[in-house]
Design an enzyme around this catalytic site. Structure first.
Site, PDB file in Angstrom:
ATOM      1  N   LYS A  14     -30.934  47.021  12.276  1.00 18.78           N
ATOM      2  CA  LYS A  14     -29.663  47.611  11.837  1.00 18.78           C
ATOM      3  C   LYS A  14     -28.953  46.563  10.991  1.00 18.78           C
ATOM      4  CE  LYS A  14     -26.634  46.171  15.539  1.00 18.78           C
ATOM      5  NZ  LYS A  14     -25.651  46.558  16.507  1.00 18.78           N
ATOM      6  N   CYS A  18     -32.641  46.107  22.837  1.00 18.49           N
ATOM      7  CA  CYS A  18     -32.165  46.716  24.089  1.00 18.49           C
ATOM      8  C   CYS A  18     -32.653  48.139  24.344  1.00 18.49           C
ATOM      9  CB  CYS A  18     -30.641  46.696  24.118  1.00 18.49           C
ATOM     10  SG  CYS A  18     -30.001  45.061  24.420  1.00 18.49           S
ATOM     11  N   ASP A  33     -30.288  25.403  27.657  1.00 14.49           N
ATOM     12  CA  ASP A  33     -31.506  26.075  27.202  1.00 14.49           C
ATOM     13  C   ASP A  33     -32.648  25.075  27.296  1.00 14.49           C
ATOM     14  OD1 ASP A  33     -31.815  28.820  25.265  1.00 14.49           O
ATOM     15  OD2 ASP A  33     -33.511  27.439  25.332  1.00 14.49           O
ATOM     16  N   LEU A  87     -22.581  43.927  24.678  1.00 11.45           N
ATOM     17  CA  LEU A  87     -22.345  43.591  23.270  1.00 11.45           C
ATOM     18  C   LEU A  87     -23.447  44.129  22.357  1.00 11.45           C
ATOM     19  CD1 LEU A  87     -24.391  41.026  22.523  1.00 11.45           C
ATOM     20  CD2 LEU A  87     -22.668  39.767  23.787  1.00 11.45           C
ATOM     21  N   ARG A  88     -23.058  44.429  21.136  1.00  8.11           N
ATOM     22  CA  ARG A  88     -24.014  44.883  20.116  1.00  8.11           C
ATOM     23  C   ARG A  88     -24.270  43.762  19.136  1.00  8.11           C
ATOM     24  NH1 ARG A  88     -20.247  49.419  17.974  1.00  8.11           N
ATOM     25  NH2 ARG A  88     -18.877  47.725  18.545  1.00  8.11           N
ATOM     26  N   VAL A 133     -27.002  37.197  24.154  1.00  9.98           N
ATOM     27  CA  VAL A 133     -26.049  37.388  25.246  1.00  9.98           C
ATOM     28  C   VAL A 133     -25.478  36.053  25.714  1.00  9.98           C
ATOM     29  CG1 VAL A 133     -25.822  38.163  27.645  1.00  9.98           C
ATOM     30  CG2 VAL A 133     -27.087  39.550  26.010  1.00  9.98           C
TER      31      VAL A 133
END
Ligand code: UDX
Length: 443
Positions: free
Chosen positions: A321, A260, A30, A153-154, A11
């Site tokens: 996936k 998710c 980060d 978002l995917r 993300v």
């Protein structure tokens, strides 16, 4: 605008890069020094189509920077976006410790009025809690406004989803904050939906839970289809024509995985429980999903009369996936562990997720170099992730190349017609199996 994004997971990094592409000055922060050093050179820590190209372009144009230093990151920020992880605790609720740390650090280092936006998926009420922590830690005389801006978002199409999303949801306490965020998102040309903070937080959970419900629904339908000789693909197609239903997310298979759906459905059950509401429906969705991951293994066991001890079984696909190397909550891991428990030998291949899988799978699992190597001398294969390279050659390829052509397809990659003239046993989800008499007699 000057925007700081904290956390460079899917993300955070995709959001930061997309905002820089829209001409904003973006600093991504980060705490992982090695990761930041790589990103400074334009190397993405995650596999995501198109991401590195955009990273390199915007670094070169001076619009995108990476740092570990909070003072650098916060000093000039107009907007700070929190995109750190909210992993699942053993009881299913969200772990907010990273978010809390970030809130403290924002309080300590901001030097001008700032809007703090939460992109991480957090339980209802968390944004107000974040504001409290920031205010308690403020060292400068500045004002902080908060907003919720969930991300939809995917993985695998993250850049596209971020740049061309269906909607942008912003939850705010006042119009002035909304205007600042509308200004930031103006170049995206995506419809913006404004609401209060609690509703925005809920939109994210409810959206993911609803999509998960669609998947579990069609998976249950697929299990019935198998028993009444119906074809779930046709059923989904026929349902999908109805605009109120829609065809998307009605693909039957081996259940949903990823970072998710499993986490957010569990979290929403917890959130409901926290306000004394038993979310029966969502609990069933989760239960159906857990069962669905076993369906393919059960078919394999039935085919071999319950005994696969010592049998060499090929597993094609490890990522949850296609288009990603993410194996978080991937059905492949559950399936491989079941097969190992039943005494099978496993040989597997995935185009990009093998390195990550090696870290979590038993050392007994054999990792092949390509598809051909897997199917060479296995007694059956399980198709677990629908990568294009597994589908492109058609079912014929498996019929011709496998010495024992028995395929268990967990993603309905091939049409039943393809199997018509082939010497193959083909078992898929929610459709009649193909078992060629000739083939079985020859065995
Ligand atoms: C999902 C949401 O789509 C996204 O909006 C949110 O921000 C994060 O969670 P992601 O987890 O990346 O995105 O993948 P998605 O494409 O939604 O697939 C999730 C899982 O559901 C995968 O395991 C996929 O195989 C499965 N799935 C999806 C099905 O089994 N059937 C379908 O019809 C669709």
């Amino acid at each position: 605008m000057n925007i700081t994004v904290i956390g460079t997971g899917y993300v955070g990094l995709v959001t930061g890069v997309s905002l820089s592409e829209m001409n904003h000055n973006v600093i991504c922060m980060d705490i992982d020094k090695k990761k930041v050093e790589k990103m400074q050179q334009g190397i993405s820590p995650i596999y995501e189509p198109g991401l590195e190209e955009l990273m390199r372009k915007n670094i070169k144009l001076g619009r995108l920077q990476f740092t570990t230093q909070p003072d650098n990151a916060f000093k000039y920020a107009d907007i700070v976006m929190i995109a750190v992880g909210t992993p699942q605790l053993p009881n299913g609720s969200a772990n907010l410790s990273y978010v809390e740390e970030v809130a403290k650090s924002i309080g300590k280092y901001i030097r001008r009025d700032t809007v703090v936006v939460t992109k991480s998926t957090v339980p209802v009420g968390t944004n107000k809690y974040i504001k409290q922590i920031i205010d308690n830690n403020l060292v400068s005389n500045v004002k902080v406004k908060i907003a919720s801006n969930p991300e939809f978002l995917r993985e695998g199409s993250a850049i596209h989803d971020c740049l061309y999303g269906d909607r942008i949801v912003i939850g705010v306490e006042d119009n002035q904050t909304a205007e600042i965020l509308e200004e930031m998102y103006k170049p995206f040309k995506t419809p913006i939906f404004k609401t209060d903070i609690n509703s925005a937080e809920m939109i994210k959970y409810a959206s993911n839970a609803f999509l998960a419900t669609k998947i579990s629904f069609i998976n249950e339908v697929s299990n019935i289809c198998e028993k009444i000789n119906a074809n779930v693909e046709d059923v989904a197609e026929g349902m999908g024509f109805d605009k109120r239903i829609g065809r998307a997310f009605l693909n039957a298979g081996i259940g949903y995985g990823g970072s998710c759906f499993p986490k957010d459905t569990n979290a929403l059950v917890q959130i409901a429980g926290g306000v004394a509401h038993d979310f029966h429906l969502l609990k069933s969705v989760i239960e159906v999903n857990n069962n669905q991951q076993k369906v393919l293994v059960q078919k394999l066991l039935d085919r071999f009369d319950g005994n696969i001890v010592g049998k060499k079984i090929g597993v094609l696909g490890l990522a949850f996936k296609p288009g990603t190397d993410d194996i978080r909550d991937a059905a492949s891991i559950t399936i491989i562990n079941y097969l190992l428990n039943e005494g099978a030998e496993i040989v597997t291949y995935d185009p990009i997720a093998m390195e990550k899988a090696k870290k979590v799978l038993s050392p007994k699992v054999i990792f092949a170099n390509n598809l051909e190597e897997v199917i060479e001398d296995v007694e059956a294969i399980l198709l677990v992730t629908e990568w294009e390279e597994f589908k492109i050659k058609g079912l014929k390829f498996y019929a011709e190349k496998m010495s024992s052509p028995i395929v268990f397809d967990g993603r309905n990659c091939f049409s039943l017609e393809e199997g018509n003239d082939l010497d193959i046993e083909y078992y898929s989800v929610g459709r009649s199996p193909i078992k060629k008499e000739r083939f079985i007699l020859n065995k």
